[in-house]
Design a protein around this motif. Structure first.
Motif, PDB file in Angstrom:
ATOM      1  N   PHE A  78       0.818  -1.213   0.000  1.00  0.00           N
ATOM      2  CA  PHE A  78       0.000   0.000   0.000  1.00  0.00           C
ATOM      3  C   PHE A  78       0.858   1.271   0.000  1.00  0.00           C
ATOM      4  O   PHE A  78       0.441   2.303  -0.504  1.00  0.00           O
ATOM      5  CB  PHE A  78      -0.941  -0.001   1.208  1.00  0.00           C
ATOM      6  CG  PHE A  78      -2.258  -0.677   0.951  1.00  0.00           C
ATOM      7  CD1 PHE A  78      -3.428   0.046   0.861  1.00  0.00           C
ATOM      8  CD2 PHE A  78      -2.317  -2.052   0.797  1.00  0.00           C
ATOM      9  CE1 PHE A  78      -4.644  -0.579   0.621  1.00  0.00           C
ATOM     10  CE2 PHE A  78      -3.524  -2.696   0.566  1.00  0.00           C
ATOM     11  CZ  PHE A  78      -4.687  -1.970   0.470  1.00  0.00           C
ATOM     12  N   ASP A  79       2.035   1.215   0.585  1.00  0.00           N
ATOM     13  CA  ASP A  79       2.878   2.400   0.683  1.00  0.00           C
ATOM     14  C   ASP A  79       3.827   2.565  -0.501  1.00  0.00           C
ATOM     15  O   ASP A  79       4.266   3.662  -0.785  1.00  0.00           O
ATOM     16  CB  ASP A  79       3.712   2.352   1.972  1.00  0.00           C
ATOM     17  CG  ASP A  79       4.516   3.615   2.196  1.00  0.00           C
ATOM     18  OD1 ASP A  79       3.914   4.635   2.618  1.00  0.00           O
ATOM     19  OD2 ASP A  79       5.731   3.601   1.938  1.00  0.00           O
ATOM     20  N   PHE A  99      -6.162   2.913   7.228  1.00  0.00           N
ATOM     21  CA  PHE A  99      -5.368   1.990   6.429  1.00  0.00           C
ATOM     22  C   PHE A  99      -4.028   1.712   7.114  1.00  0.00           C
ATOM     23  O   PHE A  99      -3.441   2.586   7.745  1.00  0.00           O
ATOM     24  CB  PHE A  99      -5.093   2.575   5.035  1.00  0.00           C
ATOM     25  CG  PHE A  99      -6.287   2.601   4.147  1.00  0.00           C
ATOM     26  CD1 PHE A  99      -6.563   1.540   3.295  1.00  0.00           C
ATOM     27  CD2 PHE A  99      -7.154   3.677   4.153  1.00  0.00           C
ATOM     28  CE1 PHE A  99      -7.674   1.557   2.471  1.00  0.00           C
ATOM     29  CE2 PHE A  99      -8.269   3.715   3.341  1.00  0.00           C
ATOM     30  CZ  PHE A  99      -8.530   2.652   2.497  1.00  0.00           C
ATOM     31  N   ARG A 100      -3.549   0.492   6.963  1.00  0.00           N
ATOM     32  CA  ARG A 100      -2.208   0.157   7.427  1.00  0.00           C
ATOM     33  C   ARG A 100      -1.252   0.308   6.255  1.00  0.00           C
ATOM     34  O   ARG A 100      -1.363  -0.375   5.235  1.00  0.00           O
ATOM     35  CB  ARG A 100      -2.144  -1.270   7.962  1.00  0.00           C
ATOM     36  CG  ARG A 100      -0.768  -1.626   8.536  1.00  0.00           C
ATOM     37  CD  ARG A 100      -0.788  -2.954   9.275  1.00  0.00           C
ATOM     38  NE  ARG A 100       0.467  -3.169   9.987  1.00  0.00           N
ATOM     39  CZ  ARG A 100       0.660  -4.152  10.838  1.00  0.00           C
ATOM     40  NH1 ARG A 100      -0.310  -5.012  11.090  1.00  0.00           N
ATOM     41  NH2 ARG A 100       1.816  -4.289  11.463  1.00  0.00           N
ATOM     42  N   ASN A 113      -5.212  -7.201   8.116  1.00  0.00           N
ATOM     43  CA  ASN A 113      -4.407  -6.898   9.293  1.00  0.00           C
ATOM     44  C   ASN A 113      -4.850  -7.725  10.496  1.00  0.00           C
ATOM     45  O   ASN A 113      -6.037  -8.010  10.661  1.00  0.00           O
ATOM     46  CB  ASN A 113      -4.518  -5.411   9.651  1.00  0.00           C
ATOM     47  CG  ASN A 113      -4.177  -4.513   8.483  1.00  0.00           C
ATOM     48  OD1 ASN A 113      -3.146  -4.683   7.849  1.00  0.00           O
ATOM     49  ND2 ASN A 113      -5.053  -3.558   8.197  1.00  0.00           N
ATOM     50  N   GLY A 114      -3.892  -8.072  11.361  1.00  0.00           N
ATOM     51  CA  GLY A 114      -4.173  -8.850  12.555  1.00  0.00           C
ATOM     52  C   GLY A 114      -5.116  -8.133  13.504  1.00  0.00           C
ATOM     53  O   GLY A 114      -5.217  -6.905  13.520  1.00  0.00           O
ATOM     54  N   SER A 134      -9.804  -6.085   6.988  1.00  0.00           N
ATOM     55  CA  SER A 134      -9.383  -6.011   5.585  1.00  0.00           C
ATOM     56  C   SER A 134      -9.389  -4.575   5.076  1.00  0.00           C
ATOM     57  O   SER A 134     -10.053  -3.702   5.633  1.00  0.00           O
ATOM     58  CB  SER A 134     -10.295  -6.870   4.720  1.00  0.00           C
ATOM     59  OG  SER A 134     -11.628  -6.371   4.749  1.00  0.00           O
ATOM     60  N   GLN A 135      -8.629  -4.348   4.006  1.00  0.00           N
ATOM     61  CA  GLN A 135      -8.591  -3.039   3.357  1.00  0.00           C
ATOM     62  C   GLN A 135      -8.313  -3.243   1.866  1.00  0.00           C
ATOM     63  O   GLN A 135      -7.654  -4.206   1.468  1.00  0.00           O
ATOM     64  CB  GLN A 135      -7.493  -2.161   3.980  1.00  0.00           C
ATOM     65  CG  GLN A 135      -6.085  -2.756   3.897  1.00  0.00           C
ATOM     66  CD  GLN A 135      -5.063  -1.927   4.638  1.00  0.00           C
ATOM     67  OE1 GLN A 135      -5.294  -1.476   5.758  1.00  0.00           O
ATOM     68  NE2 GLN A 135      -3.904  -1.710   4.009  1.00  0.00           N
ATOM     69  N   TRP A 136      -8.842  -2.329   1.045  1.00  0.00           N
ATOM     70  CA  TRP A 136      -8.602  -2.408  -0.386  1.00  0.00           C
ATOM     71  C   TRP A 136      -8.564  -1.021  -0.988  1.00  0.00           C
ATOM     72  O   TRP A 136      -9.098  -0.057  -0.420  1.00  0.00           O
ATOM     73  CB  TRP A 136      -9.675  -3.259  -1.087  1.00  0.00           C
ATOM     74  CG  TRP A 136     -11.079  -2.711  -0.977  1.00  0.00           C
ATOM     75  CD1 TRP A 136     -12.021  -3.026  -0.048  1.00  0.00           C
ATOM     76  CD2 TRP A 136     -11.696  -1.726  -1.836  1.00  0.00           C
ATOM     77  NE1 TRP A 136     -13.182  -2.314  -0.265  1.00  0.00           N
ATOM     78  CE2 TRP A 136     -13.013  -1.514  -1.354  1.00  0.00           C
ATOM     79  CE3 TRP A 136     -11.271  -1.011  -2.957  1.00  0.00           C
ATOM     80  CZ2 TRP A 136     -13.887  -0.619  -1.962  1.00  0.00           C
ATOM     81  CZ3 TRP A 136     -12.142  -0.119  -3.568  1.00  0.00           C
ATOM     82  CH2 TRP A 136     -13.431   0.065  -3.073  1.00  0.00           C
TER      83      TRP A 136
END
Length: 313
Positions: free
Chosen positions: A112-113, A140-141, A204-205, A213-215
């Motif tokens: 993501f980064d 977001f992570r 992510n934990g 979750s992320q998208w």
């Protein structure tokens, strides 16, 4: 960018190494920043500065396998408008690459980064880039590289063939946090001419602040002197809080050989968010030096602005 190169004859001590370079590079900025209702800093208008120095070591075997190591030093002004704040070196990051395949290990960016398949911030405004198309993208992570980022252990793999790129990353559990805190992410992107599209997904934990979750999906490219970026994303953090899908758009237009106007809009996220927007201008003086300024409104509805000079060496 000026570089100091140490001859490979001074660095190579073993057989099988074809070449080696040690490169120093850096950047600086100095200016004035305004943030309406600034907290915890009581001053709305204050001086801003940053100095960054990066060392990158690269060597390559006779078979064409490249090994890299990188570390960065950085010093900023303090939150109470003092001249000095926490600085020093961040943790080290490493990479091994050959052909279209690359693996990054240590203190490195995750999917993501990284910007490998999607442009996250796009065209920010101001000389500090204080606001951009991801201004409303909360929860977001994103593990990045630099002394300001968490020193997480991350491994990321990337493979590019022709115009297609795929990547994946895994960030190890933070032992300072009780419970499961690891994360994994995947992404894919495709370039067609001056344009690119991409998508990313991660999980992510449970112990992490951005658990679940992320998208995100995005597009970027250019039409002559005009460039654009677009970003859409969501995660379980803002969904659980009654938030909306986040959407961001940005653009940049070269009004002359030296001047560029940038603008963005970002909306969604937490249900209480305002729409963020802003406009900026940057003018190159040559030699890696630019003057820039911008003004905008953040997700809290507060006005932000800055003006200053940036330089690289």
């Amino acid at each position: 960018m000026k570089k100091i190169l140490f001859a490979s004859t001074a660095l190579v001590a073993t057989a099988g190494v074809a070449a080696a370079d040690l490169t120093w590079s850096g950047s600086g900025r100095l200016g004035v920043v305004y943030t309406e209702d600034n907290t915890p800093n009581a001053q709305e208008t204050y001086l801003d500065h940053r100095f960054r120095l990066t060392v990158n070591g690269v060597t390559e075997t006779d078979g064409g396998v490249k090994f890299e190591g990188r570390i960065r030093w950085q010093a900023d002004d303090s939150s109470d408008n003092g001249a000095g704040a926490t600085g020093g070196a961040g943790a080290a990051g490493f990479a091994v690459s050959t052909g279209g395949f690359r693996v990054d290990v240590g203190h490195v960016s995750d999917v993501f980064d990284s910007g490998d398949v999607v442009s996250w911030g796009g065209n920010g405004v101001g000389y500090t880039g204080f606001l951009d198309q991801a201004a409303n993208f909360e929860g977001f992570r994103k593990q990045g590289f630099g002394n300001g980022a968490a020193d997480a252990q991350t491994i990321k793999g990337l493979y590019s063939i022709s115009d297609f790129t795929v990547n994946a990353s895994y960030t190890l559990n933070d032992r300072d946090i009780a419970g499961d805190d690891d994360s994994w992410q995947i992404g894919a992107g495709y370039n067609f001419g001056a344009h690119r599209i991409g998508a990313m997904y991660g999980d992510n934990g449970d112990a992490h602040a951005s658990a679940g979750s992320q998208w995100a999906i995005g597009a970027d490219g250019s039409f002559g002197d005009f460039s654009y970026t677009a970003l859409v994303g969501d995660n379980d953090v803002t969904s659980d809080a009654g938030g909306d899908i986040m959407v961001g758009l940005s653009g940049a237009y070269a009004v002359s050989a030296a001047g560029t106007v940038t603008g963005f809009v970002s909306t969604g996220g937490a249900s209480s968010n305002d729409t963020s927007y802003g406009i900026g201008y940057a003018h190159s003086l040559g030699g890696g030096v630019s003057l820039a300024a911008g003004v905008g409104s953040n997700s809290g509805g507060n006005t932000q602005a800055d003006a200053g000079v940036t330089f690289s060496f």
